[in-house]
Design an enzyme around this catalytic site. Sequence first.
Site, PDB file in Angstrom:
ATOM      1  N   CYS A   1      -6.953 -17.991  15.201  1.00 26.56           N
ATOM      2  CA  CYS A   1      -7.824 -17.827  16.366  1.00 26.56           C
ATOM      3  C   CYS A   1      -9.153 -18.563  16.190  1.00 26.56           C
ATOM      4  O   CYS A   1      -9.848 -18.833  17.163  1.00 26.56           O
ATOM      5  CB  CYS A   1      -8.066 -16.341  16.626  1.00 26.56           C
ATOM      6  SG  CYS A   1      -6.525 -15.407  16.569  1.00 26.56           S
TER       7      CYS A   1
ATOM      8  N   ASP B   1       4.841 -13.043  17.373  1.00 24.52           N
ATOM      9  CA  ASP B   1       5.076 -13.894  18.551  1.00 24.52           C
ATOM     10  C   ASP B   1       6.553 -14.178  18.799  1.00 24.52           C
ATOM     11  O   ASP B   1       6.938 -14.573  19.903  1.00 24.52           O
ATOM     12  CB  ASP B   1       4.370 -15.245  18.360  1.00 24.52           C
ATOM     13  CG  ASP B   1       2.862 -15.125  18.489  1.00 24.52           C
ATOM     14  OD1 ASP B   1       2.381 -14.015  18.729  1.00 24.52           O
ATOM     15  OD2 ASP B   1       2.178 -16.154  18.342  1.00 24.52           O
TER      16      ASP B   1
ATOM     17  N   THR C   1      15.702  -5.283  14.325  1.00 21.91           N
ATOM     18  CA  THR C   1      16.539  -6.143  15.169  1.00 21.91           C
ATOM     19  C   THR C   1      17.910  -5.496  15.353  1.00 21.91           C
ATOM     20  O   THR C   1      18.131  -4.361  14.926  1.00 21.91           O
ATOM     21  CB  THR C   1      16.733  -7.531  14.511  1.00 21.91           C
ATOM     22  OG1 THR C   1      17.490  -7.330  13.311  1.00 21.91           O
ATOM     23  CG2 THR C   1      15.415  -8.191  14.188  1.00 21.91           C
TER      24      THR C   1
ATOM     25  N   ARG D   1       0.832  -1.211   0.000  1.00 18.75           N
ATOM     26  CA  ARG D   1       0.000   0.000   0.000  1.00 18.75           C
ATOM     27  C   ARG D   1       0.864   1.258   0.000  1.00 18.75           C
ATOM     28  O   ARG D   1       0.478   2.295  -0.519  1.00 18.75           O
ATOM     29  CB  ARG D   1      -0.940   0.002   1.210  1.00 18.75           C
ATOM     30  CG  ARG D   1      -2.105  -0.984   1.076  1.00 18.75           C
ATOM     31  CD  ARG D   1      -3.187  -0.715   2.090  1.00 18.75           C
ATOM     32  NE  ARG D   1      -2.742  -0.955   3.455  1.00 18.75           N
ATOM     33  CZ  ARG D   1      -2.847  -2.116   4.080  1.00 18.75           C
ATOM     34  NH1 ARG D   1      -3.393  -3.153   3.463  1.00 18.75           N
ATOM     35  NH2 ARG D   1      -2.417  -2.261   5.311  1.00 18.75           N
TER      36      ARG D   1
HETATM   37  P1  FAD Z   1       2.075 -16.852  13.023  1.00 24.46           P
HETATM   38  O1  FAD Z   1       0.728 -16.273  12.781  1.00 24.46           O
HETATM   39  O2  FAD Z   1       2.141 -18.121  13.794  1.00 24.46           O
HETATM   40  O3  FAD Z   1       2.774 -17.043  11.630  1.00 24.46           O
HETATM   41  C1  FAD Z   1       4.076 -17.525  11.548  1.00 24.46           C
HETATM   42  C2  FAD Z   1       4.215 -18.295  10.245  1.00 24.46           C
HETATM   43  O4  FAD Z   1       5.571 -18.359   9.919  1.00 24.46           O
HETATM   44  C3  FAD Z   1       3.751 -19.724  10.339  1.00 24.46           C
HETATM   45  O5  FAD Z   1       2.725 -19.996   9.428  1.00 24.46           O
HETATM   46  C4  FAD Z   1       4.995 -20.551  10.034  1.00 24.46           C
HETATM   47  O6  FAD Z   1       4.717 -21.705   9.246  1.00 24.46           O
HETATM   48  C5  FAD Z   1       5.850 -19.569   9.281  1.00 24.46           C
HETATM   49  N1  FAD Z   1       7.259 -19.839   9.394  1.00 24.46           N
HETATM   50  C6  FAD Z   1       7.963 -20.024  10.556  1.00 24.46           C
HETATM   51  N2  FAD Z   1       9.265 -20.193  10.263  1.00 24.46           N
HETATM   52  C7  FAD Z   1       9.377 -20.116   8.924  1.00 24.46           C
HETATM   53  C8  FAD Z   1      10.469 -20.241   8.045  1.00 24.46           C
HETATM   54  N3  FAD Z   1      11.696 -20.446   8.500  1.00 24.46           N
HETATM   55  N4  FAD Z   1      10.254 -20.138   6.734  1.00 24.46           N
HETATM   56  C9  FAD Z   1       9.016 -19.907   6.236  1.00 24.46           C
HETATM   57  N5  FAD Z   1       7.949 -19.798   7.038  1.00 24.46           N
HETATM   58  C10 FAD Z   1       8.136 -19.894   8.357  1.00 24.46           C
HETATM   59  N6  FAD Z   1      -4.359 -14.423  19.492  1.00 24.46           N
HETATM   60  C11 FAD Z   1      -5.294 -13.513  19.839  1.00 24.46           C
HETATM   61  O7  FAD Z   1      -4.974 -12.335  19.989  1.00 24.46           O
HETATM   62  N7  FAD Z   1      -6.601 -13.894  20.035  1.00 24.46           N
HETATM   63  C12 FAD Z   1      -7.021 -15.171  19.884  1.00 24.46           C
HETATM   64  O8  FAD Z   1      -8.198 -15.486  20.044  1.00 24.46           O
HETATM   65  C13 FAD Z   1      -6.050 -16.145  19.523  1.00 24.46           C
HETATM   66  N8  FAD Z   1      -6.403 -17.442  19.380  1.00 24.46           N
HETATM   67  C14 FAD Z   1      -5.457 -18.330  18.964  1.00 24.46           C
HETATM   68  C15 FAD Z   1      -5.849 -19.660  18.786  1.00 24.46           C
HETATM   69  C16 FAD Z   1      -4.919 -20.586  18.362  1.00 24.46           C
HETATM   70  C17 FAD Z   1      -5.337 -22.004  18.184  1.00 24.46           C
HETATM   71  C18 FAD Z   1      -3.591 -20.192  18.098  1.00 24.46           C
HETATM   72  C19 FAD Z   1      -2.571 -21.188  17.621  1.00 24.46           C
HETATM   73  C20 FAD Z   1      -3.187 -18.881  18.296  1.00 24.46           C
HETATM   74  C21 FAD Z   1      -4.126 -17.949  18.736  1.00 24.46           C
HETATM   75  N9  FAD Z   1      -3.758 -16.626  18.923  1.00 24.46           N
HETATM   76  C22 FAD Z   1      -4.708 -15.719  19.324  1.00 24.46           C
HETATM   77  C23 FAD Z   1      -2.371 -16.174  18.768  1.00 24.46           C
HETATM   78  C24 FAD Z   1      -2.163 -15.546  17.401  1.00 24.46           C
HETATM   79  O9  FAD Z   1      -2.597 -16.417  16.414  1.00 24.46           O
HETATM   80  C25 FAD Z   1      -0.689 -15.236  17.242  1.00 24.46           C
HETATM   81  O10 FAD Z   1      -0.314 -14.318  18.226  1.00 24.46           O
HETATM   82  C26 FAD Z   1      -0.364 -14.640  15.883  1.00 24.46           C
HETATM   83  O11 FAD Z   1      -0.774 -15.475  14.858  1.00 24.46           O
HETATM   84  C27 FAD Z   1       1.149 -14.410  15.787  1.00 24.46           C
HETATM   85  O12 FAD Z   1       1.471 -13.960  14.512  1.00 24.46           O
HETATM   86  P2  FAD Z   1       2.909 -14.246  13.886  1.00 24.46           P
HETATM   87  O13 FAD Z   1       2.913 -13.661  12.533  1.00 24.46           O
HETATM   88  O14 FAD Z   1       3.938 -13.850  14.845  1.00 24.46           O
HETATM   89  O15 FAD Z   1       2.997 -15.831  13.803  1.00 24.46           O
END
Ligand code: FAD
Length: 851
Positions: free
Chosen positions: A43, A294, A284, A22
């Site tokens: 979620c 996360d 970083t 964007r």
């Molecule tokens: P993610 O969304 O986990 O994405 C990370 C992605 O990176 C993954 O798909 C993984 O495959 C990919 N990856 C990792 N390493 C590599 C690599 N080396 N190369 C390529 N790809 C890679 N939060 C809330 O606020 N409210 C809720 O109700 C809630 N419910 C949840 C329910 C469940 C079952 C789960 C599992 C989580 C929930 N969460 C909730 C937490 C929320 O989903 C996470 O905080 C959020 O998704 C984090 O985002 P992220 O981008 O850091 O990681």
Amino acid sequence: MSKIVIVGGVAGGASAAARLRRLDEAAEIVLFERGEYISFANCGLPYFIGGEITDRDALTVQTPEGFRARFRIDVRVEQEVTAIDRQARTVTVIHRKAGETCGKTYVESYDTLILSPGAAPIVPDIPGVVTAASRVFTLRNIPDTYRIKDFIDRTRPGSAVVAGGGNIGVEMAENLRRAGLAVTLVERADQVIAPLDYDMACDVHAHLRRQGVTLRLSTAVQRVEETPAGLRVTLSGDTNRSEEMLTDMLILSVGVRPENSLAVAAGLAVGERGGIGVDSHMRTSDEHIYAVGDAVEVVDFVTGQAAMIPLAGPANKQGRIAADHICGRPSSYSGTQGSAILRVFDLTVATTGINEKTACRLGLAYDKTFTYSNSHAGYFPGAVPMCIKTVFEKGSGKILGAQIVGGDGVDKRCDVLATAIRAGMTAADLARLELCYAPPYSSAKDPVNMAGFVLENLLTGTVKHIHWHDVAALPRDGSVTLLDVRTTMEYDNGHIDGFVNIPLDDLRGRLAELDPHKTVYVNCRSGQRSYLAARILSQRGFDVYNLDGGYRLYHAVTGDADVPAATRRSGDGSPAQTPAGQQQVPPCQTQRGRDARVAEDARDTKTIRLDACGLQCPGPIMKLAAALKDANAGDVVEIRTTDPAFAGDIDGYCRRTGHAFLGCTNEKGVAIARIRKTTPRASSTVGSTSTPAAGGNGKNFILFSGDLDKAIATFIMANAAAAMGRNVSIFFTFWGLNVLRKPKQPNVKKDLISRMFGWMMPRGSTKLGLSSMNMGGLGARLIRAIMKKKHVDSLEDLIAAARKNGVELIACTMSMDVMGLKSEELIDGIKPGGAAAMLAHAEESDMSLFI
Ligand code: FAD
């Protein structure tokens, strides 16, 4: 044209990619995702398993193709980044399909790299977890979800153990119940949902139990073993004794750990808890590499300390901030305050800012209040109460954190409080907030305003308070006055030991009964009426302390017991009986005798429906009492109420008045209780409820003996009394417990002495001997033959009849402990109890027999 490479295609990664596009149409954006899906709804995953979300496609917010088309982003799914070369500014990528390497490894260059790899579920080092993998699950992504769902659809499991009572564990417990499984939730801590304090978690515990979830707190999964009958799970509690249970599946939801391996290998700075270190722009220790979500360590907005808070909102915002900064905008992240919300069947639980545990651990000068308010005007149908715990800084009144447990409107209030925390607001600010009001939505004094008023009163010295945990230490020697200002009926239904009752409306007329030289500790139901009493008294020179949260909170916390839910025995594999979300609260067993007594009355009767939603206690009970007074014997009064404690109180009320409690269902925070008016001794006037329970016409047997003849005599008398409509209980202690043993030893773990005891004692009713003339068992067989010939029911038939007649069978837990007997060894339908249970029945009886 700059080239930005993103690792991770879900919350943080996808949001960074979209924002980048964007802001910069010209940028080359490559997004690597290890899995098959991008931008999916983590979620929502538990709700697909529970069946609330039925469409598989609904779980993917965006497909790789859709993302490509809309944002012109080079999305590469099933491609894992395995290394970063910071000098060369390249990443190494492997093409994988279903986790297997299936293509060549290649190198991709970047100008800027964004890491959003998320956090992985922790798989604890529990023996057996790996070998029993076909029945052990974690939940993070769509393949995990399908694996669980397919297992349930294919094998139709009867039961599940969920290890870990965090948000995901609790959501899974709810959804597995919805899917029809018996669920045991095992949590190492003494409470679920760690962002709550224990006192706020107690209502959640009670609600989970009411929904048929067996809660095992202060307990850990120690070992897992796959057997032909299912998974054998060994649990260890804080007594250091272990216990085994059979289940069909195990969900591990014991927490997550940041996916930091790429960052660590690349030499990026990582915090103490493993989170990737970032500055306020999400950069970083390498200025060309950003990290979000996360996997990163954040600053706790309230305390300023480093923290790991894995939530979707922060991950999305951080993705956006990183994109902004890469595109030259000065966006910065000011920390995470942990605003989170979760549905627990009919309850909503929300938290923001820090809890009391954290304030205490950090040695902050803080105080707290508990306020109970309705979601909207009490007179408008459908109002449900919520409890708000506000943690604030002493002196300044600055809001540090809030926790809310309730139904409707919890989300809105927690969001207002979250905003207040962000804005650095104080108690006075909360009191002055002008919030939307119309009867269907709120009250003229919104629950958030109410919290502000209470805080202000404390800070200005208008009232002084004590908390539920101070109550035990209050002197009971007459040196202080312990005063309960609820109505007599509420007081009679349960009160704190040592507190005397002067209803608030009588207080001014009965001041002479109080010694002005003694400090007064005053309580009511929620703390509101007792606040009025405190004001009446303090203006007359009394030194007064109000019990914050009142009897409601005190009772919830002190009554929190880690007992299996009445509706479900753990690990027995039996399927759920009642659809989750509309759980039948079983009528108190002692009621069954009364049910038999009123069966006659039930002919030609009618059902009277009452709506007591929104009424605060004692409103619902008073409304009920008035309706029962006018009803005819046998009529059923069905009362709808939103007071969450009503379901617990109503049983006691019926016990005291003699009416039959037919049960209680729960629908979206509205409890619907059914009570049948009885003829004898039932008096439904409000005043009558203060009649002491002692001197009832129940029959109380204490079976100490394990002799066949004495057991037969006991059950014959008990059945006769039950047939006369009496409430009957039999308390089995010491050798009497042998009557209740199952004939076949179930698989339970016991120490050597307990096992030896078990071998030496008769295993169940069929193995009992006579008290005299047993003749090595010949006498017992003879007596059984004679009874059969004379058409006298066998002991086993008598036991079955007693259970059918509603005779309450209570096993003395102390004796069980001494004799090494486990509850699984007893026949079904036995209630555990102690001397207090026996004495309570004795007080409600006009006859106690020790046999
Ligand atoms: P993610 O969304 O986990 O994405 C990370 C992605 O990176 C993954 O798909 C993984 O495959 C990919 N990856 C990792 N390493 C590599 C690599 N080396 N190369 C390529 N790809 C890679 N939060 C809330 O606020 N409210 C809720 O109700 C809630 N419910 C949840 C329910 C469940 C079952 C789960 C599992 C989580 C929930 N969460 C909730 C937490 C929320 O989903 C996470 O905080 C959020 O998704 C984090 O985002 P992220 O981008 O850091 O990681």
